[in-house]
Design a protein around this motif. Sequence first.
Motif, PDB file in Angstrom:
ATOM      1  N   LEU A 132      10.182   2.760   1.368  1.00 17.45           N
ATOM      2  CA  LEU A 132       9.477   3.980   1.744  1.00 17.45           C
ATOM      3  C   LEU A 132      10.205   5.192   1.188  1.00 17.45           C
ATOM      4  N   MET A 133      11.531   5.174   1.225  1.00 19.97           N
ATOM      5  CA  MET A 133      12.302   6.275   0.644  1.00 19.97           C
ATOM      6  C   MET A 133      11.941   6.463  -0.821  1.00 19.97           C
ATOM      7  N   ARG A 134      11.880   5.362  -1.554  1.00 22.72           N
ATOM      8  CA  ARG A 134      11.571   5.456  -2.984  1.00 22.72           C
ATOM      9  C   ARG A 134      10.155   6.004  -3.214  1.00 22.72           C
ATOM     10  N   THR A 135       9.208   5.538  -2.433  1.00 24.14           N
ATOM     11  CA  THR A 135       7.831   6.002  -2.599  1.00 24.14           C
ATOM     12  C   THR A 135       7.719   7.491  -2.277  1.00 24.14           C
ATOM     13  N   LEU A 136       8.343   7.914  -1.188  1.00 25.12           N
ATOM     14  CA  LEU A 136       8.321   9.334  -0.822  1.00 25.12           C
ATOM     15  C   LEU A 136       8.993  10.179  -1.895  1.00 25.12           C
ATOM     16  N   TYR A 137      10.081   9.673  -2.439  1.00 30.11           N
ATOM     17  CA  TYR A 137      10.839  10.412  -3.448  1.00 30.11           C
ATOM     18  C   TYR A 137      10.024  10.579  -4.732  1.00 30.11           C
ATOM     19  N   TYR A 138       9.416   9.497  -5.186  1.00 33.01           N
ATOM     20  CA  TYR A 138       8.663   9.544  -6.444  1.00 33.01           C
ATOM     21  C   TYR A 138       7.369  10.349  -6.326  1.00 33.01           C
ATOM     22  N   THR A 139       6.769  10.388  -5.140  1.00 31.67           N
ATOM     23  CA  THR A 139       5.494  11.082  -4.959  1.00 31.67           C
ATOM     24  C   THR A 139       5.639  12.496  -4.418  1.00 31.67           C
ATOM     25  N   SER A 140       6.806  12.827  -3.888  1.00 32.48           N
ATOM     26  CA  SER A 140       7.052  14.117  -3.231  1.00 32.48           C
ATOM     27  C   SER A 140       6.214  14.297  -1.962  1.00 32.48           C
ATOM     28  N   ARG A 141       5.762  13.201  -1.395  1.00 39.58           N
ATOM     29  CA  ARG A 141       4.997  13.281  -0.150  1.00 39.58           C
ATOM     30  C   ARG A 141       5.925  13.519   1.043  1.00 39.58           C
TER      31      ARG A 141
END
Length: 249
Positions: free
Chosen positions: A151-160
């Motif tokens: 989840l950290m990676r997804t949030l980081y890559y998407t800026s969500r």
Amino acid sequence: MGVSTSSPGKGLALVTVDFPPVNALPVQGWYDLADAVRAAGRDRDVRCVVLAAEGRGFNAGVDLEELQSDTGHARLIGANRGCQEAFAAVYECEVPVVAAVHGFCLGGGIGLVGNADAVVASDDAAFGLPELDRGALGAATHLARLVPQHLMRTLYYTSRTVTAAELHAHGSVWQVVPRAGLRAAALALATEIARKDGSLIRMAKAAINGIDPVDVRRSYRFEQGFTFEAALGGIADRVRDTFGKAGAP
């Protein structure tokens, strides 16, 4: 305006950040915050520190206007070092730190909250790292302390962003309350902690930090190297000018 410290109860220190309009801190502001947290932790009468903010949100990261007004890299270096000191001051504070988060908690705000010992948030709080949209990198170290790795990676890559309720479900936010009751809820938790023996609570903080699997200072410093590389290569300016949209391959 600035950073202030007050004593809202026995054994408590309240460190409050107030940099209108959005609590985007200038270089000196990060150093002032670090000094205030460290001073509170050194006070033998203090057994718990509450970190809070005034205004529209908890923290919006660094003051980008200050960085962009610099013709060289002195302010970027200052911001990197200032953030490093502020984040470390929270993590290394001699007593537990409770973060009271409302509104937005972005960029540097994640660095502060990710290094806190406990987090109480209002139901309007949102947490995220918009660094890739700002031409920067950093604080994945601290976001990883709030959410699981993927989840950290997804949030980081998407800026969500994620809500306080979502972080509560992951166990990283202790309590979610209406905004009007945030300060009281954070102080209530801090008061419960402050009832412990002062010497033992300091030993407990040192012991818990000592078994931490990640060296947060080293990890964050590694990330900062890429932020500086992006600035030197002109990538940071290009990305900020395009609001994070796709540019070079």
